[in-house]
Scaffold this active site. Structure first.
Site, PDB file in Angstrom:
ATOM      1  N   GLY A  69      -3.771   0.503   5.076  1.00 34.36           N
ATOM      2  CA  GLY A  69      -3.088   0.462   4.023  1.00 34.36           C
ATOM      3  C   GLY A  69      -3.363  -0.623   3.126  1.00 34.36           C
ATOM      4  O   GLY A  69      -3.301  -1.829   3.774  1.00 34.36           O
ATOM      5  N   CYS A  70      -3.060  -0.652   1.794  1.00 29.66           N
ATOM      6  CA  CYS A  70      -3.500  -1.556   1.099  1.00 29.66           C
ATOM      7  C   CYS A  70      -2.280  -2.682   1.033  1.00 29.66           C
ATOM      8  O   CYS A  70      -2.430  -3.816   1.039  1.00 29.66           O
ATOM      9  CB  CYS A  70      -3.561  -1.319  -0.430  1.00 29.66           C
ATOM     10  SG  CYS A  70      -2.487  -0.058  -1.107  1.00 29.66           S
ATOM     11  N   ASN A  71      -1.011  -2.182   1.197  1.00 37.63           N
ATOM     12  CA  ASN A  71       0.192  -2.902   1.377  1.00 37.63           C
ATOM     13  C   ASN A  71       0.040  -3.582   2.709  1.00 37.63           C
ATOM     14  O   ASN A  71       0.521  -4.798   2.945  1.00 37.63           O
ATOM     15  CB  ASN A  71       1.299  -2.328   1.255  1.00 37.63           C
ATOM     16  CG  ASN A  71       1.579  -1.711  -0.303  1.00 37.63           C
ATOM     17  OD1 ASN A  71       1.549  -2.507  -1.153  1.00 37.63           O
ATOM     18  ND2 ASN A  71       1.791  -0.116  -0.210  1.00 37.63           N
ATOM     19  N   ALA A  72      -0.244  -2.720   3.645  1.00 32.01           N
ATOM     20  CA  ALA A  72      -0.299  -3.167   5.201  1.00 32.01           C
ATOM     21  C   ALA A  72      -1.227  -4.152   5.132  1.00 32.01           C
ATOM     22  O   ALA A  72      -1.085  -5.329   6.031  1.00 32.01           O
ATOM     23  CB  ALA A  72      -0.632  -1.940   6.046  1.00 32.01           C
ATOM     24  N   THR A 131      -2.280  -6.498   2.916  1.00 32.10           N
ATOM     25  CA  THR A 131      -1.779  -7.540   2.342  1.00 32.10           C
ATOM     26  C   THR A 131      -0.550  -8.428   3.230  1.00 32.10           C
ATOM     27  O   THR A 131      -0.589  -9.223   3.098  1.00 32.10           O
ATOM     28  CB  THR A 131      -0.882  -7.116   0.910  1.00 32.10           C
ATOM     29  OG1 THR A 131      -1.887  -6.183   0.350  1.00 32.10           O
ATOM     30  CG2 THR A 131      -0.919  -8.406   0.075  1.00 32.10           C
TER      31      THR A 131
END
Lengths: 342, 342, 342, 342
Positions: free
Chosen positions: B148-151, B153
């Protein structure tokens, strides 16, 4: 063999865009970066987005040893540029991104810029840097004058049509919508996010924008008679892009065919299928130009819309394209990156 | 020798970003592009910004001859991805950009996504695609699950700190500010320009965002105990970028030193000098990650801010980085483009 | 009977916002507008959006006959404000929008602003202008100090909770996302559209933002002990709005009930149903405040999100609300305009 | 005495804008709100920015008791509007915001909209709602057809000039730059923030936009001969605003004088000093129109630029202005709010 270049005026947007493009070029090495007001600073301080690159620190122009430099980019404000170039070695290859060497006639220069030119003899020597139309002269030139970003956009629309004689010359209108990076890193109230975001307006209305001088010079030379167009720039809330909506008289199909033919071999100029319209979204961050032609419900009228990225194809990308030619490199090197979307 | 790849799900933003990156890669050829709902269309129709490229037209997945393909990228919605991958050859190398293979435990998958997994055995096989931390496994993997992109980050912020035991594990907060392309090309009212521009808000507040599942899995494994963090995503009016503001207990200088050491050899991760703060502006359009550490006036508290481009490093750039490893290519190929600024 | 007011510092955003609000107020007449650097100009020149109004031209402060003025708004930069107010009649009612009179303790003022205060005796006299909590004092005050916009937002989140003792005092975090008009009409590179649009970043990280002084003063007084919170402001690409995401320990339902009770009679503060989250979109251009409370999956943790318009409720709207009280007018006059959406 | 109104189609942007304007009107009460697809919901759910208002919940049209309603606003999509209005009481005063009753000639309607009109007799009855030019007819009308937002903008530019015969009729060009709220709350890819922000493009090029029908009808009637103009709309990344750049032949000073005279008594139309140019920033959120006239360096050519807020003056503000007249109220009531800047 790698070519060594210097960038004079590396603390502005066009200087930074040059560095961005050259960072993956492969055959050009950035040997020196100058910015008198920020000399001593690292590029990571001035432009943190370049932090990952191993770049020389900023110096003053006179600290550069130009004997080691194959070509210099001058990304300085106009008037400053001519003064600095006057001090550079006379055999140094130079791509100037300012307005200083675009107009060949000193009188025209003074009319549009208000001052006597400080390097009149170089004005005559400089080649106008619209690559697609001055390719051979640029390859052989010592000094190339980068075009105005609006001037480039309008010429992509009109040059082949004027040359082919397929449009009327007395009722041409270019209505341009320009993104804000064209104004550079200037500190002005109307360039603040708070005053630009969410609104838009025209400026330099009525034929007073300086890029008119380039249109006058180039279109009149092409037509063999005086050509004066109407040109209105608008500032829109976006960072990159110029969209020029051109209104001309002529046969739309013939206009489309003429443009398609003229640009058929060009690596960066795409003429869309008849009736399609380009968007600045689709060229953003790239060296590509998209051109669309549509007929009007009024017979004999056509609309030609041209989109490019002012900072890349309209300025630094064009400059690198010219430098490639001047250095004997493949013209497209470092410039084939796709646009960034969304 | 050039490697041939296919992109399944080429009509979405992550598919298009893959094409953008690969277009100047040099060692990868795009052999097939699939998008069932738009099969038969050209990419120029679906994404006019890719018009200059000579790309295959879109086809349906079952029209692809995978015997000619070295690696397939799956850029499909979650749930769809596991079904499609189930139908692909079992020896085909795959980089999946969906959420389907991120969680190794089927029960955790069901808890966060609501359905039984359709390819449980592949869940076990899949390698978690955070390149900097799973490099060797990825190089040897057949199926890699993009994070995931938030994950991603949040893990760039916290993994080295949890591994080194230099922060408290029970009071970690990540407050994230996410650009809108992370939501994909979905047609929802709150993603319209009219409803997103000029305003911002939190969503999935209170630990309900699905990327929490990845944090739980990865941080608990690293710590050897259950770690549950607080994570609040916010939607901000920008197209690319994630900025994660992390609040932790620990010694700020030790935290900075730990991160600087952990990422010292990484080509894409830059730890800023102590006290400096990153911006999404400075990584936009690139595969770079910027991390800044600052102490708080309250002793024993630190703030760690991480910025990356959700669409590139957070998704398609990461996918290409992994594909490079899986194909035996240099990891950074096609990914060294500088950020686009402004 | 109509009250006459003057605005000192009418060429900035907060001055202009005051004029916007007063233009449909009905019981207040703008008798004088001062801006020393632009004296002699019309408001139509300085702010063309006010062109339709019949306003006095800008003058210098010393040209105003204050004997005819019922109340003066001071919308000057801090430090300048205290000097100008020192020169005004000692019985003139004043609403100051600067930071100069927010901190009652001269030592605290010097700590946060760096200079000795030039009007120490007025510091003691000034009433802190957060209307909902100092209503009676404001109605009786001669000099009211408008709060910081971030300081107002955080206090709407926390004051009732600290007063009621329903949250822990040692682990409060406010993560704020601030629109750019809060920085005023300052000419700085990072406020340019080209450098703010499409990206975002934290600033004044680690407890160094001056509005911390207000939090320290107000929360410690409320709690009867020292309270120090963590507060990180972020700059986001929007023109109006503050969104504060607060992380606290406490029972989420009790927190929601406490806030709902505290604001039940307030005309401008809306506590959303439990679990809903506000957006700056929904308060833009208005004097309204929206507050949302959500529990976390971690028991005993809650997230409180507060949204307001920094320029209106966070500054000029608050100032007018206070002026209404000081002039004996209905508190909400001129302030009931709905937000502007989209 | 307070007038009772209903809004049919209250879940779109123009419906919401009507509620915003009426919320501080003082003499109009919102008695019913209809939106068939969202019947049963509260306005706070559909438009949280209206949360502070005490509004009736949404109902279906047939649930409204029109005997209690003094006037209904129809803010429905075109084609739907004519069907719904067909079912309403024949003596009910109606302001329709759709395109359905703008064209008086059923053949013209069919040409531009593609279908036979379902309420032909009402087409003849409807008064064209451009208040400044149809004031008396509107005051006496039962059914008023709100104009297209682009159509309104272009008519503010051109009507007095055509009426006075001071410009050529055969070479008029209007190049318009339109904000995105004009497209309504439609779920289309090109209206997503990710695809609109940071770029812009023309659409409906070549005389195909439906508002051309209004230009044809109104300008030909004024001139007493067929007038066909060229009109190109562009979509720009902003939420509110239309900027029309008009290119005409004529004497610029005479054009300016004619416009200044024509609008000298108008409360909402401001003709700027000769040579100044308006901006959509300066009318945003308001009912004001700004018009600027500039001469060109080419003798006999002039540029006329007009700015208004498409959602307010171009739609809902105009509708309220007309309703005020139809209800015997002061025309400007509820409409004098200043623009919101920044």
């Amino acid at each position: 063999m790698t070519k060594k270049i210097a960038i004079i005026g590396a603390s502005g947007y066009t200087g930074a865009e040059l560095i961005r493009l050259i960072s993956t070029h492969g055959q050009i090495e950035i040997a020196a970066l100058a910015a008198n007001s920020k000399a001593g600073q690292s590029m990571a301080e001035v432009f943190p987005f370049l932090r990952h690159l191993d770049l020389p620190d900023l110096v003053t122009v006179d600290q550069i040893d130009f004997s080691q430099i194959d070509l210099a980019f001058c990304a300085l404000p106009h008037k400053t540029s001519q003064k600095v170039i006057n001090t550079l070695p006379k055999d140094l290859k130079i791509v100037d991104l300012s307005a200083d060497f675009r107009l060949r006639d000193p009188a025209e220069y003074k009319k549009w810029y208000g001052n006597d030119h400080a390097a009149v003899e170089m004005q005559a020597e400089a080649v106008y840097g619209l690559t697609e139309f001055y390719r051979d002269e640029i390859a052989a030139a010592r000094l190339v004058a980068g075009t105005g970003c609006n001037a480039a956009t309008g010429q992509f629309t009109l040059r082949p049509l004027i040359a082919a004689g397929v449009i009327g010359l007395d009722d041409i209108i270019l209505d341009m919508k320009c993104a804000v990076s064209g104004a550079g890193r200037s500190l002005k109230e109307n360039l603040l996010h708070a005053e630009l975001s969410e609104g838009y307006n025209a400026y330099a209305v009525g034929g007073t924008h300086r890029h008119q001088g380039e249109f006058d010079q180039e279109f009149s030379a092409l037509a063999g008679r005086e050509v004066k167009i109407q040109f209105t720039p608008h500032l829109v809330p976006a960072n990159r892009g110029i969209l020029s909506t051109g209104y001309v008289s002529g046969d739309a199909a013939e206009i489309h065919a003429t443009l398609a033919e003229a640009y058929s071999g060009e690596p960066f100029v795409e003429v869309l299928p008849f009736g399609e319209t380009p968007s600045t979204h689709h060229v953003r961050g790239s060296n590509f130009v998209h051109i669309g032609v549509t007929g009007d419900r009024i017979a004999g009228r056509a609309i030609i819309i041209t989109a490019l990225d002012n900072l890349c194809k309209g300025s630094s990308g064009q400059a690198l394209q010219n430098a490639n030619l001047m250095l004997g490199l493949e013209e497209t090197t470092g410039l084939m990156g796709a646009p960034v979307f969304p």
